[in-house]
Design a protein around this motif. Sequence first.
Motif, PDB file in Angstrom:
ATOM      1  N   LEU A 180       3.661  -2.179  17.523  1.00 50.80           N
ATOM      2  CA  LEU A 180       2.271  -1.745  17.603  1.00 50.80           C
ATOM      3  C   LEU A 180       1.523  -2.564  18.634  1.00 50.80           C
ATOM      4  N   PRO A 202       2.512   0.212   5.961  1.00 53.17           N
ATOM      5  CA  PRO A 202       1.119  -0.042   6.342  1.00 53.17           C
ATOM      6  C   PRO A 202       0.425  -0.878   5.280  1.00 53.17           C
ATOM      7  N   PRO A 203      -0.838  -1.273   5.460  1.00 52.37           N
ATOM      8  CA  PRO A 203      -1.725  -0.740   6.505  1.00 52.37           C
ATOM      9  C   PRO A 203      -1.821  -1.692   7.674  1.00 52.37           C
ATOM     10  N   GLY A 204      -2.945  -1.561   8.382  1.00 51.75           N
ATOM     11  CA  GLY A 204      -3.189  -2.462   9.487  1.00 51.75           C
ATOM     12  C   GLY A 204      -2.112  -2.350  10.526  1.00 51.75           C
ATOM     13  N   ASP A 205      -1.599  -3.474  10.959  1.00 52.79           N
ATOM     14  CA  ASP A 205      -0.577  -3.429  12.007  1.00 52.79           C
ATOM     15  C   ASP A 205       0.742  -3.016  11.388  1.00 52.79           C
ATOM     16  N   MET A 206       0.840  -1.724  11.098  1.00 49.95           N
ATOM     17  CA  MET A 206       2.012  -1.212  10.414  1.00 49.95           C
ATOM     18  C   MET A 206       3.266  -1.525  11.201  1.00 49.95           C
ATOM     19  N   ARG A 207       4.122  -2.268  10.585  1.00 50.46           N
ATOM     20  CA  ARG A 207       5.339  -2.683  11.249  1.00 50.46           C
ATOM     21  C   ARG A 207       6.472  -1.759  10.857  1.00 50.46           C
ATOM     22  N   PHE A 208       7.176  -1.309  11.881  1.00 52.29           N
ATOM     23  CA  PHE A 208       8.347  -0.488  11.674  1.00 52.29           C
ATOM     24  C   PHE A 208       9.588  -1.375  11.621  1.00 52.29           C
ATOM     25  N   ALA A 229      13.631  -1.770  12.493  1.00 55.77           N
ATOM     26  CA  ALA A 229      14.345  -1.428  13.731  1.00 55.77           C
ATOM     27  C   ALA A 229      15.124  -0.119  13.582  1.00 55.77           C
ATOM     28  N   ALA A 254       7.587  12.285  10.315  1.00 55.26           N
ATOM     29  CA  ALA A 254       7.451  11.737   8.968  1.00 55.26           C
ATOM     30  C   ALA A 254       8.327  12.514   7.977  1.00 55.26           C
ATOM     31  N   THR A 304       4.015   5.719  -2.479  1.00 56.20           N
ATOM     32  CA  THR A 304       2.993   4.730  -2.812  1.00 56.20           C
ATOM     33  C   THR A 304       3.189   4.070  -4.174  1.00 56.20           C
ATOM     34  N   VAL A 329       6.115   9.683   2.455  1.00 55.33           N
ATOM     35  CA  VAL A 329       5.159   8.592   2.262  1.00 55.33           C
ATOM     36  C   VAL A 329       5.154   8.299   0.769  1.00 55.33           C
ATOM     37  N   VAL A 349      -5.097   4.837   7.430  1.00 58.45           N
ATOM     38  CA  VAL A 349      -4.090   3.877   7.926  1.00 58.45           C
ATOM     39  C   VAL A 349      -2.904   3.692   6.992  1.00 58.45           C
ATOM     40  N   SER A 350      -3.008   4.107   5.731  1.00 55.52           N
ATOM     41  CA  SER A 350      -1.893   3.732   4.866  1.00 55.52           C
ATOM     42  C   SER A 350      -1.211   4.884   4.137  1.00 55.52           C
ATOM     43  N   TYR A 376      -4.485  -0.487  17.389  1.00 57.01           N
ATOM     44  CA  TYR A 376      -4.769   0.670  16.566  1.00 57.01           C
ATOM     45  C   TYR A 376      -6.274   0.773  16.335  1.00 57.01           C
ATOM     46  N   TYR A 429       0.827  -1.212   0.000  1.00 54.20           N
ATOM     47  CA  TYR A 429       0.000   0.000   0.000  1.00 54.20           C
ATOM     48  C   TYR A 429       0.859   1.259   0.000  1.00 54.20           C
ATOM     49  N   ALA A 430       1.816   1.298   0.907  1.00 55.56           N
ATOM     50  CA  ALA A 430       2.639   2.501   1.027  1.00 55.56           C
ATOM     51  C   ALA A 430       3.888   2.176   1.822  1.00 55.56           C
ATOM     52  N   TYR A 469       1.925   2.570  20.273  1.00 57.37           N
ATOM     53  CA  TYR A 469       3.161   1.816  20.102  1.00 57.37           C
ATOM     54  C   TYR A 469       3.925   1.814  21.420  1.00 57.37           C
ATOM     55  N   HIS A 483       6.618   4.235   4.367  1.00 57.92           N
ATOM     56  CA  HIS A 483       6.865   5.480   5.095  1.00 57.92           C
ATOM     57  C   HIS A 483       8.323   5.538   5.550  1.00 57.92           C
ATOM     58  N   TYR A 497      10.673   7.783   8.400  1.00 61.89           N
ATOM     59  CA  TYR A 497      10.608   8.697   9.540  1.00 61.89           C
ATOM     60  C   TYR A 497      12.007   9.010  10.032  1.00 61.89           C
TER      61      TYR A 497
END
Lengths: 109, 113
Positions: free
Chosen positions: B45, A93-99, A101, A46, A51, A49, B97-98, B48, A31-32, B35, A34, A36
């Motif tokens: 996370l 993302p989306p949902g549980d957007m994981r970063f 480390a 940020a 896409t 972003v 969210v995205s 959310y 989806y996208a 978070y 990001h 930071y």
Amino acid sequence: ILNVEQSPQSLHVQEGDSTNFTCSFPSSNFYALHWYRWETAKSPEALFVMTLNGDEKKKGRISATLNTKEGYSYLYIKGSQPEDSATYLCASPPGDMRFGAGTRLTVKP
Amino acid sequence: NAGVTQTPKFQVLKTGQSMTLQCAQDMNHNSMYWYRQDPGMGLRLIYYSASEGTTDKGEVPNGYNVSRLNKREFSLRLESAAPSQTSVYFCASSLTVSGYGYTFGSGTRLTVV
């Protein structure tokens, strides 16, 4: 790749050097992406972003590229300055957007 | 320009105590997040809320509950605090969210003894 991965973990460069880091992410259901910037004792801010495959974004001396087909993004810093010292995070993302480390950049004067 | 406001900034709890971390945003964002940041673990996370009225578990939801009180506010509750919940907690929000960057609060440093 199930998670977002960043490399290197840390980087030390001299003022004036140009540098880049990598973010790898799952390419399916994209989806996208990001980016930071996170300075010590502050909150993440940020930068970009992105896409679209082939996207390139630029903010001052910092730029980023995106390859969604192979699942990676590069962040470039041209002519690093001490104030660029920070941890650079990417996330997908989306949902549980994981970063990821993060890549901790230290720029020495 | 307040952005995302978290309270409190610091808290010390005894094991077994409960507390609620408050988060409010004034940017008319639809999505909000909690978070936790631990050394060497990056940002993980907890929960959310994609939009008002919905909440979903993230990567590490155990031991936490959340409430999306209204569009502006998203709270995180620790029912029975454990030392493993010692961490820095960040609230964030985004338009969706995205496709939009997240705006983060200044963080809450929680110590459970």
